[in-house]
Enzyme design. Structure first.
Site, PDB file in Angstrom:
ATOM      1  N   CYS A 165     -41.889  10.996-133.152  1.00 58.36           N
ATOM      2  CA  CYS A 165     -43.105  10.691-132.394  1.00 58.36           C
ATOM      3  C   CYS A 165     -44.357  10.678-133.265  1.00 58.36           C
ATOM      4  CB  CYS A 165     -43.259  11.688-131.249  1.00 58.36           C
ATOM      5  SG  CYS A 165     -41.786  11.741-130.209  1.00 58.36           S
ATOM      6  N   HIS A 305     -51.556  16.039-129.202  1.00 62.62           N
ATOM      7  CA  HIS A 305     -50.199  15.530-128.959  1.00 62.62           C
ATOM      8  C   HIS A 305     -49.873  15.739-127.485  1.00 62.62           C
ATOM      9  CE1 HIS A 305     -46.206  14.251-129.885  1.00 62.62           C
ATOM     10  NE2 HIS A 305     -45.661  15.399-129.556  1.00 62.62           N
ATOM     11  N   GLU A 316     -49.834  23.980-129.594  1.00 64.28           N
ATOM     12  CA  GLU A 316     -50.879  23.134-130.179  1.00 64.28           C
ATOM     13  C   GLU A 316     -52.267  23.718-129.933  1.00 64.28           C
ATOM     14  OE1 GLU A 316     -52.341  18.467-130.407  1.00 64.28           O
ATOM     15  OE2 GLU A 316     -50.853  19.055-128.901  1.00 64.28           O
ATOM     16  N   LYS A 337     -51.717  11.282-122.888  1.00 63.70           N
ATOM     17  CA  LYS A 337     -50.343  11.143-122.388  1.00 63.70           C
ATOM     18  C   LYS A 337     -50.258  11.472-120.899  1.00 63.70           C
ATOM     19  CE  LYS A 337     -47.736  12.020-126.661  1.00 63.70           C
ATOM     20  NZ  LYS A 337     -48.814  12.355-127.612  1.00 63.70           N
ATOM     21  N   HIS A 342     -45.437   9.405-122.759  1.00 60.96           N
ATOM     22  CA  HIS A 342     -45.213   9.595-124.190  1.00 60.96           C
ATOM     23  C   HIS A 342     -44.533   8.364-124.768  1.00 60.96           C
ATOM     24  CE1 HIS A 342     -44.543  11.205-128.000  1.00 60.96           C
ATOM     25  NE2 HIS A 342     -43.865  12.300-127.726  1.00 60.96           N
ATOM     26  N   PHE A 403     -40.023  15.240-133.206  1.00 59.74           N
ATOM     27  CA  PHE A 403     -38.784  16.010-133.362  1.00 59.74           C
ATOM     28  C   PHE A 403     -38.429  16.099-134.842  1.00 59.74           C
ATOM     29  CE2 PHE A 403     -36.788  14.932-128.936  1.00 59.74           C
ATOM     30  CZ  PHE A 403     -37.642  15.841-128.347  1.00 59.74           C
TER      31      PHE A 403
END
Length: 415
Positions: A165, A305, A316, A337, A342, A403
């Site tokens: 991502c 994110h 985060e 998002k 996403h 990931f």
């Protein structure tokens, strides 16, 4: 050597909340949700029955029918968004030195729909390997920038970054450095993804990564909310034209913002889970600030994110508090998002575009769908909840994590 300055001169977007840059921005500012029941296949037996699909898209409205058939949807999206960005930049393709124009693109997965369909066709047959001759060229992740360069004759660096991502944020940082070092005058960068498929949804469901709020798809993506239960899968593309400052100035180009810097790091922690204390995230934001020659107190806005997962959102925000200290409460933090879902490898690109447009328009888009306080989140942080906020944004940061612990951060400033 003295590094060259790099600016953004063109933008293009194809997203679940708008099929152009302007439609996308309008959707963001107005808190529009792109989530709805999936239309691509029968979801009856799937845990999650909704996603953020691109709507009202027909590839042949933009591409020759024969060419469109040779491209997976992720590559079609890339072509449309990049064409918009090139047009927006008003690049004269007859005059630009195409040897010094590159395409650096991001995709975390690539042609998943093509791969899925070819394997299903084989499995449903008699065992004879009758594969489409375009199977491999349609599937491979690097084909999107290849198609862009072939169409326009761009002969500079051409490749795809794959860091899950974080892929398109990684691509933007690579493009920045390529121009900074004098190797190119212009780079088309960004990312695209089209993973709303049987395989994509089934795989993420198996990981328990997706929200299952089937009764209310439009409110399912709820970053920072106490009742969040996973992310909502999205698709689409974002494209940016990065250009050497003097080159842009010489041709009288409109400049949206300067690309001040970027940073990369790794969590070195887990295959899919973020480090609970956000150690890698702390490092990537520090790296980005140092690379840009800016201080924490210079930052006005952070597009996080913020995927709407229980662990990731908290980690985060903890990292932001560590890096920015007391200044963190003065920053407009958001997660777009909440509206787009996403977009995996394309997330960094469309969120960079949001950050740039926040600078241009002096508005920070909201984090929608917030109804319940999470006691693990600092209440003093301004998460720009539910409604856009006017703000003179001089410096905006965009965070993207993938990931495998891949972290990428890019920073833009008003010029």
């Amino acid at each position: 050597m003295e590094l060259k300055r790099v600016v953004v001169t063109g933008l293009g977007a194809l997203t679940p909340i708008g099929n152009t840059k302007d439609e996308y921005w309008d959707g963001l500012v107005n808190g529009k949700s792109g989530a709805a029941p999936i239309t691509y296949y029968d979801t009856e037996k799937f845990k999650t029955k909704f996603a953020c699909e691109v709507k009202n898209f027909n590839a042949t409205d933009f591409l020759d029918r024969k060419e469109a058939r040779k491209m997976d949807k992720f590559a079609q999206y890339a072509m449309v968004a990049s064409d918009e960005a090139i047009a927006d930049a008003k690049l004269n393709l007859d005059e630009v030195n195409k040897l010094r124009v590159g395409v650096i693109w991001g995709a975390g997965i690539g042609g998943l729909e093509t791969f899925q369909q070819e394997v299903l066709n084989y499995a449903g047959g008699d065992g004879t390997p009758r594969f489409n001759p375009f199977f491999i060229p349609k599937m491979i992740a690097d084909i999107a920038p290849a198609n862009i360069s072939i169409k326009h004759g761009f002969m500079g660096p051409n490749y795809t970054t794959v860091s899950a991502c974080a892929s398109s944020a990684n691509a933007i940082f690579d493009a920045l450095n390529m121009i900074r070092l004098g190797h190119c005058d212009v780079i088309v960068t960004g990312g695209s993804e089209a993973a709303v498929t049987i395989a994509g949804m089934g795989g993420f469901n198996a990981m328990h990564a997706l929200s299952t709020r089937n009764e209310s798809p439009e409110s399912a993506s709820r970053p920072f909310d106490g009742t969040r239960d996973g992310f909502v899968l999205g698709e689409g593309a974002g494209a940016l034209i990065l250009e050497e400052y003097e080159h842009a100035k010489a041709r009288g180009a409109k400049i949206y913002a300067e690309v001040a810097g970027g940073g990369l790091s790794s969590d070195a922690h887990h295959m899919t889970a973020p480090h609970p204390e956000g150690i890698g995230v702390v490092e990537v934001m520090k790296n980005c600030l140092e690379n840009a020659g800016l201080n924490p107190e210079d930052v006005d806005h952070i597009n996080t994110h913020g995927t709407s997962t229980p662990l990731g959102d908290v980690a985060e925000l903890k990292a932001i508090s560590k890096v920015f200290g007391s200044h963190a409460k003065n920053i407009n933090i958001n997660s777009t998002k909440s509206m787009t879902g996403h977009l995996l490898g394309a997330a960094g690109a469309i969120e960079a575009i949001s950050s740039i447009l926040a600078i241009e328009h002096g508005i920070v888009p909201p984090t929608i769908n917030h109804t319940t306080v999470d006691e693990n989140i600092d209440p003093e942080l301004n998460l720009t909840l539910n409604k856009a906020q006017k703000r003179n944004v001089k410096v905006a940061m965009s965070n993207t994590f993938g990931f495998g612990g891949h972290n990428a951060c890019v920073l833009f400033k008003k010029i």
